[in-house]
Design a protein around this motif. Structure first.
Motif, mmCIF file in Angstrom:
data_model
loop_
_atom_site.group_PDB
_atom_site.id
_atom_site.type_symbol
_atom_site.label_atom_id
_atom_site.label_comp_id
_atom_site.label_asym_id
_atom_site.label_seq_id
_atom_site.Cartn_x
_atom_site.Cartn_y
_atom_site.Cartn_z
ATOM 1 N N UNK A 151 0.941 -1.105 0.018
ATOM 2 C CA UNK A 151 -0.083 0.171 0.035
ATOM 3 C C UNK A 151 0.813 1.330 0.153
ATOM 4 N N UNK A 152 1.926 1.178 0.936
ATOM 5 C CA UNK A 152 2.693 2.455 0.861
ATOM 6 C C UNK A 152 3.412 2.666 -0.600
ATOM 7 N N UNK A 153 3.668 1.395 -1.243
ATOM 8 C CA UNK A 153 4.607 1.917 -2.462
ATOM 9 C C UNK A 153 3.584 2.275 -3.387
ATOM 10 N N UNK A 154 2.128 1.918 -3.462
ATOM 11 C CA UNK A 154 1.219 2.439 -4.339
ATOM 12 C C UNK A 154 1.458 3.789 -4.064
ATOM 13 N N UNK A 155 1.093 4.385 -2.581
ATOM 14 C CA UNK A 155 0.784 5.661 -2.410
ATOM 15 C C UNK A 155 1.814 6.616 -2.973
ATOM 16 N N UNK A 157 3.465 6.365 -5.685
ATOM 17 C CA UNK A 157 3.532 6.379 -7.409
ATOM 18 C C UNK A 157 3.273 7.679 -7.933
ATOM 19 N N UNK A 158 2.342 8.664 -7.472
ATOM 20 C CA UNK A 158 2.400 10.027 -8.135
ATOM 21 C C UNK A 158 3.913 10.714 -8.145
ATOM 22 N N UNK A 159 4.718 10.398 -7.213
ATOM 23 C CA UNK A 159 6.130 10.968 -7.471
ATOM 24 C C UNK A 159 6.956 10.352 -8.089
ATOM 25 N N UNK A 160 6.671 9.231 -8.683
ATOM 26 C CA UNK A 160 7.799 8.455 -9.439
ATOM 27 C C UNK A 160 8.242 9.081 -10.748
ATOM 28 N N UNK A 161 7.509 9.742 -11.420
ATOM 29 C CA UNK A 161 7.918 10.441 -12.760
ATOM 30 C C UNK A 161 8.939 11.507 -12.488
ATOM 31 N N UNK A 162 8.478 12.451 -11.540
ATOM 32 C CA UNK A 162 9.322 13.730 -11.226
ATOM 33 C C UNK A 162 10.271 13.099 -10.494
ATOM 34 N N UNK A 163 10.486 12.286 -9.594
ATOM 35 C CA UNK A 163 11.614 11.818 -8.801
ATOM 36 C C UNK A 163 12.582 11.274 -9.684
ATOM 37 N N UNK A 164 12.152 10.398 -10.635
ATOM 38 C CA UNK A 164 12.965 9.560 -11.680
ATOM 39 C C UNK A 164 13.663 10.479 -12.701
ATOM 40 N N UNK A 165 12.760 11.529 -13.110
ATOM 41 C CA UNK A 165 13.835 12.495 -13.889
ATOM 42 C C UNK A 165 14.697 13.351 -13.526
ATOM 43 N N UNK A 166 14.283 13.884 -12.181
ATOM 44 C CA UNK A 166 15.212 14.659 -11.298
ATOM 45 C C UNK A 166 16.463 14.078 -10.803
ATOM 46 N N UNK A 167 16.376 12.533 -10.695
ATOM 47 C CA UNK A 167 17.543 11.739 -10.271
ATOM 48 C C UNK A 167 18.516 11.363 -11.277
ATOM 49 N N UNK A 168 18.197 11.833 -12.631
ATOM 50 C CA UNK A 168 19.379 11.688 -13.603
ATOM 51 C C UNK A 168 20.428 12.520 -13.324
#
Length: 316
Positions: A151-155, A157-168
Motif C-alpha cells: 500500500x505504501x509503495x502504491x501511495x 506512485x504520483x512521485x515516481x515520474x518527477x523523482x526519476x527525472x530529477x535523479x538523472x
C-alpha cells in the motif's frame, strides 16, 4: 646512623658479587662457542631468523577482512529479491540513508496516509535524496512482504515520474533538492557543514576568505555535490538563495556583477510617457464637448451685441 651504614655496605657487596657472577658466565659461554643472542635459523628461512611471508601473515591476523590486500566485496543480491524489512534496516544503519529516510517519512506522511493524492515538492526532494543513496535506491525496489508495504509503495506512485527525472545525473534540480542529495552522503554532508561554518562573511556579502574558498573547493569535489553547482533557486530554500549564489560568483570566482541595462530603463520611461499621452488623448473629446457647449451659448449673445453696436455706430 651505624645501622644505615651497615645496610648500605651489605647492598654494595651484593651488587658487586652479582656483577662478578655475570662476568664469569659470559667467559664460560665464550669458551664453549655459544651465543644466546642469535637464534638458530630455521630450515628454508633467512640467516637472521626473519621470514617475510610469515611476518606478513602474522601482521594480517588481527585485521578485519576488508583491510586485507586481496579482499573483494561480496556481490549484493538483486534488489527485487531482497525483502523490504531487510532493506529498511540496511538503510537505517547507514548515516546518510537514515537521514534521508527520516526526511521522507516526515514530508511524505500526508501522501502515504492517504490525506492527499498530490506529491508535494518537499516529498519529491526527500525521495530524490533517498534514492541518491545505494541503500535507499535498493529499498525503493525491494520485495514487499505484507499488504501494508504494498500500500505504501502504491501511495508514492504520483512521485515516481518527477523523482526519476530529477535523479538523472544530467538534470538540473532546485537547490533544496540538491542540498538534500548532499546531506544523504556523509562525506558531502561534512563538507557542506564546513562550508556553512567558514563562509559566514560570504553569506553577508563582505568577502570570500581563504578558509571559505578552500571549503567551497572541497565541497564541489564531492560527487554528491554535483547538482549543487548547477541548481536553481525556487524560493523553497531556508536561506536567501539568490544572494548567496551572487556573492559566491562575484567574491569567490571573480565574476562581474551584472548592472541594469540602459534600454530597460528607457523602455520603462517610454512606457510611462505613452501612458500619459494616451490619458491626455482620452481627455480631448471631453474638452471639445465642453468648449462647443460654451460656444453655442456664448456665440448668439455675442452676435446680437455686435449687431447692436454697429447700429448705434451707423446712426451716429
Amino acid at each position: 646512623m651505624r645501622s644505615i651504614i651497615i645496610i648500605f655496605l651489605c647492598l654494595l657487596s651484593v651488587t658487586h658479587s652479582d656483577r662478578k657472577e655475570r662476568r664469569r658466565n659470559r667467559r664460560i659461554k665464550g669458551d664453549t662457542g655459544e651465543d644466546s643472542s642469535v637464534p638458530e635459523s630455521e630450515p628454508g628461512g633467512h640467516q637472521d631468523g626473519s621470514d617475510p611471508a610469515g611476518a606478513r601473515e602474522r601482521s594480517s591476523r588481527g585485521l578485519v577482512p576488508q583491510l586485507l590486500p586481496n579482499y573483494t566485496e561480496p556481490e549484493l543480491p538483486n534488489a527485487s529479491e531482497v525483502g523490504c524489512s531487510y532493506a529498511f534496516m540496511s538503510c537505517m544503519y547507514r548515516g546518510g540513508c537514515s537521514v534521508a529516510l527520516q526526511q521522507y517519512e516526515l514530508t511524505c506522511a500526508s501522501l502515504v496516509n492517504e490525506l492527499t493524492d498530490t506529491c508535494s515538492r518537499q516529498c519529491q526532494h526527500a525521495l530524490i535524496a533517498l534514492v541518491s543513496t545505494e541503500e535507499g535506491e535498493r529499498m525503493m525496489k525491494c520485495r514487499c512482504e505484507d499488504a501494508e508495504c504494498e500500500r505504501k509503495k502504491r501511495r508514492i506512485e504520483p512521485c515516481r515520474a518527477a523523482v526519476t527525472w530529477q535523479s538523472e545525473p544530467t538534470t538540473q534540480v532546485s537547490c533544496s533538492a540538491a542540498t538534500w542529495i548532499c546531506l544523504a552522503d556523509p562525506l558531502c554532508a561534512k563538507a557542506l557543514e564546513y562550508y556553512n561554518d567558514n563562509c559566514n562573511a560570504l553569506f553577508k556579502g563582505r568577502k570570500c576568505s581563504r578558509k571559505c574558498k578552500n571549503s567551497l573547493n572541497i565541497l564541489l569535489r564531492q560527487e554528491s555535490a554535483n547538482k549543487l553547482a548547477t541548481c536553481f533557486c525556487d524560493g523553497t530554500e531556508e536561506y536567501d538563495c539568490v544572494k548567496v549564489r551572487e556573492n559566491t560568483e562575484v567574491l569567490c570566482f571573480g565574476k562581474k556583477k551584472e548592472e541594469p541595462v540602459d534600454d530597460i530603463i528607457d523602455n520603462t520611461i517610454d512606457g510611462s510617457s505613452d501612458a500619459k499621452g494616451s490619458a491626455a488623448r482620452a481627455k480631448r473629446p471631453l474638452l471639445l464637448s465642453i468648449a462647443s457647449v460654451i460656444i453655442s451659448y456664448w456665440l448668439p449673445e455675442a452676435v446680437y451685441n455686435l449687431r447692436s453696436l454697429l447700429t448705434i455706430t451707423i446712426g451716429l
